[in-house]
Design a protein around this motif. Structure first.
Motif, mmCIF file in Angstrom:
data_model
loop_
_atom_site.group_PDB
_atom_site.id
_atom_site.type_symbol
_atom_site.label_atom_id
_atom_site.label_comp_id
_atom_site.label_asym_id
_atom_site.label_seq_id
_atom_site.Cartn_x
_atom_site.Cartn_y
_atom_site.Cartn_z
ATOM 1 N N LYS A 1 0.972 -1.266 -0.085
ATOM 2 C CA LYS A 1 -0.105 0.118 -0.005
ATOM 3 C C LYS A 1 0.906 1.136 -0.182
ATOM 4 C CE LYS A 1 -2.260 -1.138 3.689
ATOM 5 N NZ LYS A 1 -2.827 -1.002 4.969
ATOM 6 N N THR B 1 -5.730 -5.628 -3.981
ATOM 7 C CA THR B 1 -6.215 -4.438 -4.750
ATOM 8 C C THR B 1 -6.536 -4.985 -6.363
ATOM 9 O OG1 THR B 1 -4.633 -3.370 -3.575
ATOM 10 C CG2 THR B 1 -5.447 -2.205 -5.453
ATOM 11 N N ALA C 1 0.655 -4.864 1.850
ATOM 12 C CA ALA C 1 -1.014 -4.966 1.818
ATOM 13 C C ALA C 1 -1.311 -5.817 2.634
ATOM 14 C CB ALA C 1 -1.233 -5.294 0.468
#
Length: 399
Positions: free
Chosen positions: A237, A328, A266
Motif C-alpha cells: 500500500k 487490490t 498490503a
C-alpha cells in the motif's frame, strides 16, 4: 557480412502466392550467404547443408514481431489467463507429483521451487503446450526478413550447432514463432549456455525430460542472480503522497527509505530488513495494485524482459505457495477472463451460431469478430472484440 535487404513483410506476404519460385530462390540465396557466419560459430559445412536443405520461408512469423502479448494485452487480461485457478491447481499437482525432484533442484541451485514451477506453468502449461512452429523454419525466416535479423541469425546458428552436437536430435523440433522451445521455453543460445543434464542420461533434453527442464530453469535463475531465502517482493500500500515518478524497476532505494515514506505491505506483514534494496512498481498507475520488488524479481524479469511476464511468474509462485492472490483490484470496470471463462464464452458464441471452431480458451480472430458482433447487438461499448467480463456476463444473462 552485409545485412540482407528485402521488401516489407506485407509486400512479401502479398506476393507470396504470385511468385513462390522467386521467394524460394531469394530465401535460398540468403541461407547460402549466411553459411560462412554459421561456420564461424562452429557449424560445419556438411551440417549446415543437411539442416538447411529444402528449408522454406514462413512469412507468417513476421507480423508477430510486433504483436507479443506481454506488450499489447491489457495487464488484467494477460494475468487473468495465466494466473487462474486452473493453473494454480495444476501447479500444486505438479509440486506434489515431482516433490522429491523439485526439492533436489532447489537444494542444488538454491532457487525457490515455486518460482521454477511457475515458469513451467506459464511457459508451456506444464509441458502440455510447447509451440507448433518448426524452429529451423521460423529462425531461418527471421534471419533473412524483418527487423532484428542479427539476433535471430545467432539463434539460428545456435540451433544448428545443438543439432550438430546431438543435444537436439530432431531437426523438425517445434517451438514458438521466435524460436523458444522445450518445457520451459529456452531460446537456443540460452539452451547452449544454461541447460543441464539433471537426469544423467548424457543429453540435455529440455523437451522430453522434466528433470532437465526444471533444473535448467533453476540454473538460469541462479545465474541471473537469485538470492536464496529472499522473496521476489510483495504487494504494498502506498501513501497518498507517493509520486508516480518514484516508481520503476530501476529506481531502487533501501527498504528503510520506502518504510519512512509510508510504504506498507498490503497484508500487514513485515517488510525485509532496512538495508535491502527494492523498487516500487505501479504497472497500471496508483489506482491499481502496487508492488515492492527485490533482487529476485529482476532474476525472473531476465527470463523474459517484460513487466507483465515477471508479474505473472511472481504472482503465480505466491499462489502456488498458498497465498490468496492480489488484495487490490485492477483499475478497470471490465476485468479479464480466466481460461475456463473464455471457453464458456466461446460456447455461448457457438450457441448463437458463430463459426469459431472448438472452444479452447484461445481468443483468436474468429472469436474476436464474433465478440464484436455480439457487443454491437447488445449495445456494449466499445465494440472492440475484447473478451472481458462485460460481454461474458451479458451473454450469460441473454442465454
Amino acid at each position: 557480412m552485409r545485412s540482407v535487404r528485402f521488401l516489407s513483410p506485407l509486400l512479401l506476404c502479398a506476393g507470396l502466392s504470385q511468385a513462390p519460385a522467386s521467394l524460394a530462390d531469394e530465401f535460398g540465396s540468403c541461407l547460402a550467404r549466411l553459411q560462412p557466419q554459421a561456420a564461424a560459430k562452429g557449424v560445419d559445412a556438411a551440417s549446415y547443408r543437411r539442416y538447411t536443405q529444402g528449408l522454406q520461408a514462413d512469412l507468417s512469423v513476421l507480423p508477430l514481431l510486433d504483436a507479443q502479448p506481454e506488450f499489447v494485452t491489457p495487464l488484467w487480461d494477460y494475468l487473468a489467463g495465466l494466473v487462474d485457478d486452473q493453473r494454480v491447481a495444476d501447479g500444486k499437482a505438479m509440486l506434489a507429483q515431482h516433490g522429491e525432484l523439485l526439492d533436489r533442484v532447489a537444494r542444488q541451485y538454491q532457487v525457490d521451487k515455486y518460482a521454477v514451477v511457475a515458469v513451467w506453468g506459464v511457459e508451456s502449461d506444464f509441458g502440455r503446450i510447447a509451440g507448433k512452429r518448426p524452429l529451423l523454419t521460423s529462425l531461418g525466416t527471421l534471419s533473412c526478413y524483418g527487423r532484428r535479423q542479427a539476433f535471430f541469425q545467432g539463434e539460428f546458428f545456435a540451433t544448428l550447432k545443438l543439432l550438430q552436437q546431438g543435444d537436439l536430435r530432431d531437426a523438425g523440433i517445434t517451438g514458438s514463432w521466435a524460436g523458444a522451445f522445450g518445457q520451459t521455453q529456452f531460446m537456443p543460445s540460452t539452451y547452449a549456455r544454461i541447460a543441464v543434464d539433471f537426469d544423467g542420461d548424457g543429453h540435455r533434453d529440455l523437451v522430453g525430460s522434466v528433470p532437465d527442464a526444471l533444473a535448467s530453469t533453476a540454473n538460469y535463475l541462479s545465474k541471473a542472480g537469485w538470492v536464496p531465502g529472499q522473496p521476489w517482493g510483495f504487494e504494498v500500500k502506498l501513501p497518498a503522497s507517493f509520486a508516480e515518478s518514484q516508481a520503476g524497476r530501476t529506481k531502487r532505494r533501501s527498504v528503510a527509505d520506502w518504510k519512512a515514506m509510508g510504504v506498507q505491505r498490503a497484508d500487514g506483514g513485515p517488510l525485509p530488513s532496512g538495508d535491502t534494496r527494492a523498487a516500487i512498481l505501479i504497472p497500471t498507475g496508483k489506482a491499481g495494485p502496487a508492488f515492492l520488488v527485490l533482487r529476485n524479481y529482476d532474476a525472473i524479469y531476465s527470463y523474459n524482459a517484460a513487466e507483465s511476464y515477471a508479474l505473472a511468474i511472481s504472482l503465480l509462485s505466491d499462489r502456488l505457495r498458498g497465498g490468496p492472490g492480489l488484495r487490490t483490484p485492477w483499475p478497470t470496470d471490465d476485468p479479464g477472463l480466466s481460461r475456463a471463462q473464455r471457453k464458456e464464452l466461446q460456447k455461448l458464441l457457438l450457441a448463437r451460431g458463430y463459426a469459431i471452431g472448438e472452444p479452447d480458451g484461445m481468443i483468436g480472430d474468429n472469436t474476436r469478430r464474433a465478440i464484436q458482433a455480439e457487443q454491437q447487438r447488445l449495445g456494449l461499448q466499445p465494440a472492440d472484440g475484447r473478451a472481458g467480463q462485460k460481454i461474458f456476463n451479458a451473454m450469460q444473462a441473454a442465454h
